[in-house]
Enzyme design. Sequence first.
Site, PDB file in Angstrom:
ATOM      1  N   ARG A   1      -8.962  -7.820  -7.380  1.00 18.17           N
ATOM      2  CA  ARG A   1      -9.558  -8.432  -7.919  1.00 18.17           C
ATOM      3  C   ARG A   1     -11.722  -7.833  -7.883  1.00 18.17           C
ATOM      4  O   ARG A   1     -11.879  -7.059  -7.888  1.00 18.17           O
ATOM      5  CB  ARG A   1      -9.822  -9.172  -6.561  1.00 18.17           C
ATOM      6  CG  ARG A   1     -10.588  -8.445  -5.393  1.00 18.17           C
ATOM      7  CD  ARG A   1     -11.052  -9.231  -3.866  1.00 18.17           C
ATOM      8  NE  ARG A   1     -11.241  -8.274  -2.814  1.00 18.17           N
ATOM      9  CZ  ARG A   1     -11.190  -7.108  -2.332  1.00 18.17           C
ATOM     10  NH1 ARG A   1      -9.969  -7.057  -2.207  1.00 18.17           N
ATOM     11  NH2 ARG A   1     -11.685  -6.292  -1.161  1.00 18.17           N
TER      12      ARG A   1
ATOM     13  N   LYS B   1       1.031  -1.281   0.571  1.00 14.98           N
ATOM     14  CA  LYS B   1       0.442   0.462   0.125  1.00 14.98           C
ATOM     15  C   LYS B   1       0.730   1.031  -0.173  1.00 14.98           C
ATOM     16  O   LYS B   1       0.345   2.945  -0.463  1.00 14.98           O
ATOM     17  CB  LYS B   1      -0.823   0.207   1.867  1.00 14.98           C
ATOM     18  CG  LYS B   1      -1.667  -1.553   1.765  1.00 14.98           C
ATOM     19  CD  LYS B   1      -2.223  -1.598   0.856  1.00 14.98           C
ATOM     20  CE  LYS B   1      -3.387  -2.894   0.187  1.00 14.98           C
ATOM     21  NZ  LYS B   1      -3.938  -3.154  -0.816  1.00 14.98           N
TER      22      LYS B   1
ATOM     23  N   GLU C   1      -6.513   2.344  -1.548  1.00 12.97           N
ATOM     24  CA  GLU C   1      -6.172   1.464  -1.837  1.00 12.97           C
ATOM     25  C   GLU C   1      -6.854   0.684  -3.085  1.00 12.97           C
ATOM     26  O   GLU C   1      -8.110   1.329  -3.379  1.00 12.97           O
ATOM     27  CB  GLU C   1      -6.003   0.493  -0.789  1.00 12.97           C
ATOM     28  CG  GLU C   1      -6.821   0.017  -0.125  1.00 12.97           C
ATOM     29  CD  GLU C   1      -7.042  -1.195   1.138  1.00 12.97           C
ATOM     30  OE1 GLU C   1      -7.049  -2.080   0.825  1.00 12.97           O
ATOM     31  OE2 GLU C   1      -5.821  -0.357   2.067  1.00 12.97           O
TER      32      GLU C   1
ATOM     33  N   ARG D   1     -25.679  -7.759   2.290  1.00 14.56           N
ATOM     34  CA  ARG D   1     -24.977  -9.102   2.538  1.00 14.56           C
ATOM     35  C   ARG D   1     -26.319  -9.615   3.310  1.00 14.56           C
ATOM     36  O   ARG D   1     -26.395  -9.956   4.698  1.00 14.56           O
ATOM     37  CB  ARG D   1     -23.810  -8.744   2.329  1.00 14.56           C
ATOM     38  CG  ARG D   1     -22.694  -8.208   1.801  1.00 14.56           C
ATOM     39  CD  ARG D   1     -21.430  -8.282   1.736  1.00 14.56           C
ATOM     40  NE  ARG D   1     -20.186  -6.927   1.077  1.00 14.56           N
ATOM     41  CZ  ARG D   1     -19.397  -7.025   1.157  1.00 14.56           C
ATOM     42  NH1 ARG D   1     -18.305  -7.995   1.811  1.00 14.56           N
ATOM     43  NH2 ARG D   1     -18.957  -6.342   0.574  1.00 14.56           N
TER      44      ARG D   1
END
Length: 452
Positions: free
Chosen positions: A292, A116, A288, A338
């Site tokens: 993915r 990072k 950051e 979620r």
Amino acid sequence: MIKKVLIANRGEIAVRIIRACREMGIETVAVYSEADREALHAKLADEAVCIGPAPSSESYLSMDRIISATIVTGADAIHPGFGFLSENSRFAELCEQCNITFIGPDSKVIAKLGNKQEARNTMAAAGVPVIPGSTEPIYDAGAGALAAEKTGYPVIVKAALGGGGKGMRTADTPEEFEQSFLTAQKETQMAFGDNTMYIEHFVQRPRHIEFQILADRYGNVVHLGERDCSIQRNHQKMIEESPSIALSEELRQRMGEAAVRAAKAAGYQNAGTIEFLLEKNGNFYFMEMNTRIQVEHPVTEWVTGIDLIKEQIRIAAGRKLSFTQSDIHLNGHAIECRINAENPAKGFRPSPGTVTDLYLPGGKGIRIDSAIYSGCTIPPYYDSMVAKLIVWAKNRGEAVRKMKSALGEIIIEGIDTNVDYQFEILNHPAYLSGDIDIEFIRDHEKELGDIL
Ligand code: MV4
């Protein structure tokens, strides 16, 4: 061309990837652990290979076993999904060495963005706004204190190889610094086997806004707008939406351009996400870059009409992007909740077990990505997320109403879930009005917990 894909993952994302492959006429290979013999992803794939015992370290995290399964089944590509090996540069490198297409960026790019501190420097050099902070890796509290003084308090100490909240501590004053630094560094050493730290000014009450990008092999990079992921608890996102009501069209354009610049500066290929912190005054900072596909990708798919998993596979196969930035428009509003197997009344403790009865909602504007079925068993070894409920409507107000309606229909018996807690968040006046930042759950813990 890619003819057969091995999916190095489990749960709903494995199912999601199998579906994309099947629709593209690509064969699929599932891998599963001994705890996942009856798992949906293993049943749905064309072939399935058992790769070891239940613990992830001996199955879904075992590079050797996954590479072996790929070779044995003759798959020519691996889709890593999220979590597990998805951001492991050594795994991507191993794929490259074995002539297996890794569906994601180059291993060197993963390594570069995984550090990072290095990512911060790359972005700053490219003119992407970064949070004020250290420019060199920091290994000891003394050097840290100097960097903190230069940065300005309050500060946050972070692990260079971290992300997602591990190895992170804030310090409000110089007096607090040493203690915070040493605690963060000890945690970092334990978690990542490395003690490299960096320091940033601690941004107060920001929103978490992230931009989806797609980049092909030929230097074409587009952004697909943003996701507002501010509703989270202990660094676990709970609700994500697109677009964010905090962004004007002008700000969206500036942040989107910064995201594209970030991807180009990194030499990025495939799907990626640039995370920003957005202050109330409209200032935004690169935090950051995630290399993915992300859990919350469906909200972007719904407002853009683009299938991100299919695009990942096309890009990895060497195809050019079939659209440009001017072809991409954000249409309507999408929200994702979620659904986790956990008990909010018991500190959100995981609740694995057998699903004895199941009803999932449907209808116009409702999507469920899940790997649960009536009678399935949720093992205790992995992440507690068991389903994602995604809704779409013309505007945010209607999307919230649709989500509440759909949550109300869900029946999951046999295990505890956060469904009722999600309903309470959506029902909260502050959520409804869009008055949210990363402290939302903490701010409203009391009201939200009243139902428990
Ligand atoms: C920050 C921050 C404030 N200022 N960095 C949390 C996870 C990791 N990716 C970085 N995180 C943060 N970094 C600075 N300089 C606040 C957080 C943070 C956070 C960020 C996004 C979403 C939720 C969060 C919850 C707590 C802290």
